[in-house]
Design a protein around this motif. Structure first.
Motif, PDB file in Angstrom:
ATOM      1  N   VAL A  84      52.477  45.686  38.496  1.00  0.00           N
ATOM      2  CA  VAL A  84      51.623  46.299  39.518  1.00  0.00           C
ATOM      3  C   VAL A  84      52.233  45.970  40.881  1.00  0.00           C
ATOM      4  O   VAL A  84      51.902  44.942  41.485  1.00  0.00           O
ATOM      5  N   PRO A  85      53.161  46.797  41.381  1.00  0.00           N
ATOM      6  CA  PRO A  85      53.757  46.506  42.687  1.00  0.00           C
ATOM      7  C   PRO A  85      52.787  46.835  43.812  1.00  0.00           C
ATOM      8  O   PRO A  85      52.165  47.899  43.821  1.00  0.00           O
ATOM      9  N   VAL A  86      52.656  45.922  44.756  1.00  0.00           N
ATOM     10  CA  VAL A  86      51.763  46.105  45.897  1.00  0.00           C
ATOM     11  C   VAL A  86      52.627  46.332  47.140  1.00  0.00           C
ATOM     12  O   VAL A  86      53.529  45.540  47.426  1.00  0.00           O
ATOM     13  N   ASN A  87      52.348  47.389  47.858  1.00  0.00           N
ATOM     14  CA  ASN A  87      53.124  47.697  49.053  1.00  0.00           C
ATOM     15  C   ASN A  87      53.038  46.534  50.039  1.00  0.00           C
ATOM     16  O   ASN A  87      51.943  46.091  50.393  1.00  0.00           O
ATOM     17  N   PRO A  88      54.185  46.009  50.505  1.00  0.00           N
ATOM     18  CA  PRO A  88      54.131  44.869  51.430  1.00  0.00           C
ATOM     19  C   PRO A  88      53.478  45.197  52.759  1.00  0.00           C
ATOM     20  O   PRO A  88      53.099  44.285  53.499  1.00  0.00           O
ATOM     21  N   ALA A  89      53.310  46.481  53.072  1.00  0.00           N
ATOM     22  CA  ALA A  89      52.662  46.866  54.329  1.00  0.00           C
ATOM     23  C   ALA A  89      51.143  46.791  54.251  1.00  0.00           C
ATOM     24  O   ALA A  89      50.467  46.856  55.283  1.00  0.00           O
ATOM     25  N   LEU A  90      50.593  46.641  53.044  1.00  0.00           N
ATOM     26  CA  LEU A  90      49.139  46.601  52.906  1.00  0.00           C
ATOM     27  C   LEU A  90      48.574  45.282  53.414  1.00  0.00           C
ATOM     28  O   LEU A  90      49.238  44.260  53.437  1.00  0.00           O
ATOM     29  N   LYS A  91      47.298  45.333  53.797  1.00  0.00           N
ATOM     30  CA  LYS A  91      46.612  44.155  54.316  1.00  0.00           C
ATOM     31  C   LYS A  91      45.706  43.543  53.246  1.00  0.00           C
ATOM     32  O   LYS A  91      45.541  44.073  52.155  1.00  0.00           O
ATOM     33  N   ARG A  92      45.086  42.447  53.638  1.00  0.00           N
ATOM     34  CA  ARG A  92      44.339  41.623  52.691  1.00  0.00           C
ATOM     35  C   ARG A  92      43.318  42.405  51.875  1.00  0.00           C
ATOM     36  O   ARG A  92      43.273  42.293  50.647  1.00  0.00           O
ATOM     37  N   ALA A  93      42.476  43.218  52.539  1.00  0.00           N
ATOM     38  CA  ALA A  93      41.406  43.919  51.827  1.00  0.00           C
ATOM     39  C   ALA A  93      41.974  44.903  50.813  1.00  0.00           C
ATOM     40  O   ALA A  93      41.445  45.051  49.697  1.00  0.00           O
ATOM     41  N   GLN A  94      43.074  45.579  51.174  1.00  0.00           N
ATOM     42  CA  GLN A  94      43.676  46.534  50.249  1.00  0.00           C
ATOM     43  C   GLN A  94      44.321  45.812  49.071  1.00  0.00           C
ATOM     44  O   GLN A  94      44.224  46.262  47.923  1.00  0.00           O
ATOM     45  N   VAL A  95      44.951  44.686  49.344  1.00  0.00           N
ATOM     46  CA  VAL A  95      45.557  43.900  48.276  1.00  0.00           C
ATOM     47  C   VAL A  95      44.471  43.383  47.329  1.00  0.00           C
ATOM     48  O   VAL A  95      44.617  43.427  46.102  1.00  0.00           O
ATOM     49  N   ALA A  96      43.374  42.924  47.896  1.00  0.00           N
ATOM     50  CA  ALA A  96      42.273  42.418  47.079  1.00  0.00           C
ATOM     51  C   ALA A  96      41.733  43.510  46.162  1.00  0.00           C
ATOM     52  O   ALA A  96      41.404  43.253  44.987  1.00  0.00           O
ATOM     53  N   HIS A  97      41.624  44.741  46.672  1.00  0.00           N
ATOM     54  CA  HIS A  97      41.152  45.844  45.836  1.00  0.00           C
ATOM     55  C   HIS A  97      42.086  46.061  44.655  1.00  0.00           C
ATOM     56  O   HIS A  97      41.634  46.223  43.514  1.00  0.00           O
ATOM     57  N   ILE A  98      43.392  46.075  44.904  1.00  0.00           N
ATOM     58  CA  ILE A  98      44.348  46.340  43.827  1.00  0.00           C
ATOM     59  C   ILE A  98      44.333  45.212  42.809  1.00  0.00           C
ATOM     60  O   ILE A  98      44.363  45.455  41.591  1.00  0.00           O
ATOM     61  N   LEU A  99      44.259  43.961  43.269  1.00  0.00           N
ATOM     62  CA  LEU A  99      44.208  42.836  42.339  1.00  0.00           C
ATOM     63  C   LEU A  99      42.964  42.910  41.462  1.00  0.00           C
ATOM     64  O   LEU A  99      43.030  42.706  40.242  1.00  0.00           O
ATOM     65  N   GLY A 100      41.827  43.209  42.092  1.00  0.00           N
ATOM     66  CA  GLY A 100      40.591  43.275  41.326  1.00  0.00           C
ATOM     67  C   GLY A 100      40.536  44.467  40.400  1.00  0.00           C
ATOM     68  O   GLY A 100      40.122  44.361  39.238  1.00  0.00           O
ATOM     69  N   ASP A 101      40.963  45.621  40.889  1.00  0.00           N
ATOM     70  CA  ASP A 101      40.891  46.843  40.088  1.00  0.00           C
ATOM     71  C   ASP A 101      41.830  46.761  38.887  1.00  0.00           C
ATOM     72  O   ASP A 101      41.473  47.200  37.788  1.00  0.00           O
ATOM     73  N   SER A 102      43.021  46.195  39.082  1.00  0.00           N
ATOM     74  CA  SER A 102      43.989  46.113  37.987  1.00  0.00           C
ATOM     75  C   SER A 102      43.673  44.977  37.020  1.00  0.00           C
ATOM     76  O   SER A 102      44.203  44.948  35.903  1.00  0.00           O
ATOM     77  N   GLY A 103      42.825  44.037  37.452  1.00  0.00           N
ATOM     78  CA  GLY A 103      42.570  42.869  36.627  1.00  0.00           C
ATOM     79  C   GLY A 103      43.810  42.017  36.472  1.00  0.00           C
ATOM     80  O   GLY A 103      44.107  41.493  35.382  1.00  0.00           O
ATOM     81  N   ALA A 104      44.555  41.859  37.551  1.00  0.00           N
ATOM     82  CA  ALA A 104      45.827  41.139  37.496  1.00  0.00           C
ATOM     83  C   ALA A 104      45.631  39.716  36.983  1.00  0.00           C
ATOM     84  O   ALA A 104      44.702  39.012  37.382  1.00  0.00           O
ATOM     85  N   ALA A 105      46.522  39.298  36.100  1.00  0.00           N
ATOM     86  CA  ALA A 105      46.504  37.927  35.587  1.00  0.00           C
ATOM     87  C   ALA A 105      47.420  37.025  36.389  1.00  0.00           C
ATOM     88  O   ALA A 105      47.332  35.795  36.292  1.00  0.00           O
ATOM     89  N   LEU A 106      48.316  37.633  37.194  1.00  0.00           N
ATOM     90  CA  LEU A 106      49.269  36.860  37.966  1.00  0.00           C
ATOM     91  C   LEU A 106      49.644  37.650  39.211  1.00  0.00           C
ATOM     92  O   LEU A 106      49.831  38.868  39.153  1.00  0.00           O
ATOM     93  N   LEU A 107      49.732  36.942  40.330  1.00  0.00           N
ATOM     94  CA  LEU A 107      50.251  37.519  41.569  1.00  0.00           C
ATOM     95  C   LEU A 107      51.454  36.704  42.000  1.00  0.00           C
ATOM     96  O   LEU A 107      51.351  35.492  42.198  1.00  0.00           O
ATOM     97  N   LEU A 108      52.601  37.373  42.146  1.00  0.00           N
ATOM     98  CA  LEU A 108      53.806  36.737  42.657  1.00  0.00           C
ATOM     99  C   LEU A 108      54.026  37.231  44.083  1.00  0.00           C
ATOM    100  O   LEU A 108      54.170  38.432  44.318  1.00  0.00           O
ATOM    101  N   THR A 109      54.013  36.296  45.040  1.00  0.00           N
ATOM    102  CA  THR A 109      54.112  36.685  46.439  1.00  0.00           C
ATOM    103  C   THR A 109      54.843  35.590  47.216  1.00  0.00           C
ATOM    104  O   THR A 109      55.490  34.718  46.622  1.00  0.00           O
ATOM    105  N   GLN A 110      54.736  35.627  48.537  1.00  0.00           N
ATOM    106  CA  GLN A 110      55.335  34.625  49.406  1.00  0.00           C
ATOM    107  C   GLN A 110      54.246  33.695  49.946  1.00  0.00           C
ATOM    108  O   GLN A 110      53.073  34.089  50.023  1.00  0.00           O
ATOM    109  N   PRO A 111      54.616  32.488  50.357  1.00  0.00           N
ATOM    110  CA  PRO A 111      53.597  31.570  50.874  1.00  0.00           C
ATOM    111  C   PRO A 111      52.788  32.147  52.029  1.00  0.00           C
ATOM    112  O   PRO A 111      51.558  32.000  52.064  1.00  0.00           O
TER     113      PRO A 111
END
Length: 502
Positions: A84-111
């Motif tokens: 589930v690639p998340v566009n790096p231009a998206l902000k917190r609320a949009q990222v939260a929607h994608i994580l919740g909607d996809s039911g992601a088990a893991l998020l790999l990101t930067q600190p």
């Protein structure tokens, strides 16, 4: 040109297409060859598998366009997981929607990105990691079910909440082979990947290049000048873009020798206008220009042979390999030549539907008309097109964007092309707004190139368009907003217009 092989393979087998010592990725850190790409894919897949993830679990990635971001789509797939690639231009609320909607088990990101997420943004059971996992290498499995889910790509969300399009290994593999085939990509090609990797068009820059054994140069850019510098530094041969990017590149100074290095330009994500085609042909005289039409639900539907673009700048072409497209009337019958109808796409590039969204899946993914050869499920695009006597398809407009003035249905694309046909305007979007007398009136939001742009455009359009197609109002702004995929943000511009009218 022989037909490409229609037999799909697991998408993570792409590194095996290139010569082991040939460059697969070039960037500021040097070169990663195909043997290195295969090794990195295998080791990251192994690292993912030992984290206790179950087959089919979703792994979200929220990263800039690094080597790791390029490798992960293949590594996640090899581990038997869903990317589930998340566009790096998206902000917190949009990222939260994608994580919740996809039911992601893991998020790999930067600190730094992880630190922006608040309590509740990450769903229960989703681990957040900031270091790429590596473990024992996992070999590719040619016997993997190619119809298994490999990725969920979320739309940009320009019309409501982003929805996840489900893509199989076969969807991704055949899309890569199709594009590499009709673009005639070779191992000598160096492709500058400027589009977001979360965008199907951007992700395919990787896959189609590797299918051909070529090199990818990933680039996150801030200005068009950054693109020019990268073309020169990496001796780029191929550049994919969307119309707003082409406009910026044309307005940027190029050394003729650098511009002459490009042999392929590909456009999707928005229609080219006749004036933009002329400008691109003038700026990049030796480059073949490919106009293409696509939608995430079926990846891509049509392409136009570069030999035809000068005479047919308004065309989106014919079906790409592995796609069957048709123009369909509302009653399900085939539209006549020159008659506008809905573009319907059938065949093995059709996605598996929207993630956990049966109602919207049923609206867009429906049985193909019985007279289409492919049969099965088709994507009913919602886009209006017409096929000319020359066999070429031409875009008319989206059904939900058509403007109705005094009973006349008007394509916003037609108005935009007319506005941009001169030399007064750089970018323009036509919007229908409520009007008590005519139902709707046409408002054009645009960025001007000259001080008296409105007077000059109005004079020209009075000559070129009938009265019912004349824009009632122009709104001039210095910067046209874009969505996360680099396209003009029509939804945002509509909101701007309605807010001014409130």
């Amino acid at each position: 040109m022989p037909s490409p092989d229609p037999v799909p393979l697991p998408i993570d087998m792409l590194p095996l297409r290139g010569q082991p010592d040939a460059a697969a990725i070039r960037d500021r850190d040097g070169t990663l060859d195909y043997a290195g790409l295969e090794d990195r894919v295998a080791r990251i897949a192994g690292g993912l598998r030992v984290r206790g993830l179950r087959p089919g679990d979703r792994v979200a990635t929220w990263l800039p366009k690094t080597r790791l971001a390029c490798v992960l789509p293949l590594a996640v797939a090899r581990a038997g997981l869903v990317h589930v690639p998340v566009n790096p231009a998206l902000k917190r609320a949009q990222v939260a929607h994608i994580l919740g909607d996809s039911g992601a088990a893991l998020l790999l990101t930067q600190p730094g990105r992880a630190a922006t997420l608040a309590d509740g943004d990450v769903p229960d059971g989703c681990a957040v990691i900031v270091e790429p996992p590596e473990g024992d290498a996992i070999d590719a499995d040619p016997a993997r079910d190619c119809h298994a889910l490999a990725a969920i790509l979320y739309t940009s969300g320009s019309t409501g909440r982003p929805k996840g399009v489900m893509l199989s290994h076969a969807n991704l593999w055949l899309g890569a082979i199709s594009v590499a085939h009709y673009l005639r990509l070779t191992p000598d090609d160096r492709v500058l990947a400027v589009l977001p990797l979360s965008f199907d068009y951007g992700q395919n820059q990787l896959f189609s290049t590797w299918a051909a054994g070529g090199s990818v140069v990933p680039l996150d850019y801030l200005t068009a000048r950054d693109v020019v510098k990268a073309v020169e530094r990496f001796d780029i041969t191929t550049l994919a873009g969307v119309p707003p990017l082409w406009t910026q590149l044309i307005e940027t100074r190029w050394d003729d020798a650098v511009a002459g290095r490009l042999r392929l330009l590909t456009n999707s994500g928005g229609a080219l206008t006749a004036s933009l085609v002329r400008a691109l042909r003038g700026r990049f005289p030796v480059a073949d220009l490919y106009a293409m039409y696509g939608l995430t639900e079926a990846f891509r539907s049509t392409w136009l042979d570069p030999a035809l673009i000068d005479a047919n700048p308004d065309a989106i072409g014919r079906a790409i390999p592995f796609a069957e497209v048709a123009v369909v009337r509302p009653d399900g019958s085939r539209a006549a030549t020159g008659e506008a109808g809905e573009l319907v796409h059938a065949g093995p590039l059709v996605a598996q539907g929207y993630w956990r969204d049966a109602p919207r899946t049923a609206q867009r993914f429906r049985p193909a008309p019985d007279w289409m050869e492919s049969g099965g499920t088709a994507v009913w695009s919602g886009d209006s097109v017409a096929q000319g006597s020359d066999g070429l398809l031409r875009f008319v407009g989206r059904a939900d964007e058509m403007i109705k003035v005094a009973g006349n249905r008007i394509s916003p694309t037609e108005i935009e092309e007319a506005v941009l046909a001169g030399s007064e305007v750089a970018e323009a979007v036509a919007i229908g707004v409520p009007d008590p007398r005519q139902g709707q009136a046409i408002t054009v939001v645009a960025r001007a190139l000259v001080a008296d742009a409105e007077d000059r455009v109005r004079t020209r359009l009075r000559r070129d368009l009938p009265m019912f197609q004349q824009p009632a109002r122009y709104i001039w702004i210095d910067t046209m907003p874009r969505n996360a995929n680099g396209k003009l943000d029509r939804s945002g511009l509509r909101a701007l217009v309605l807010e001014r009218d409130a």
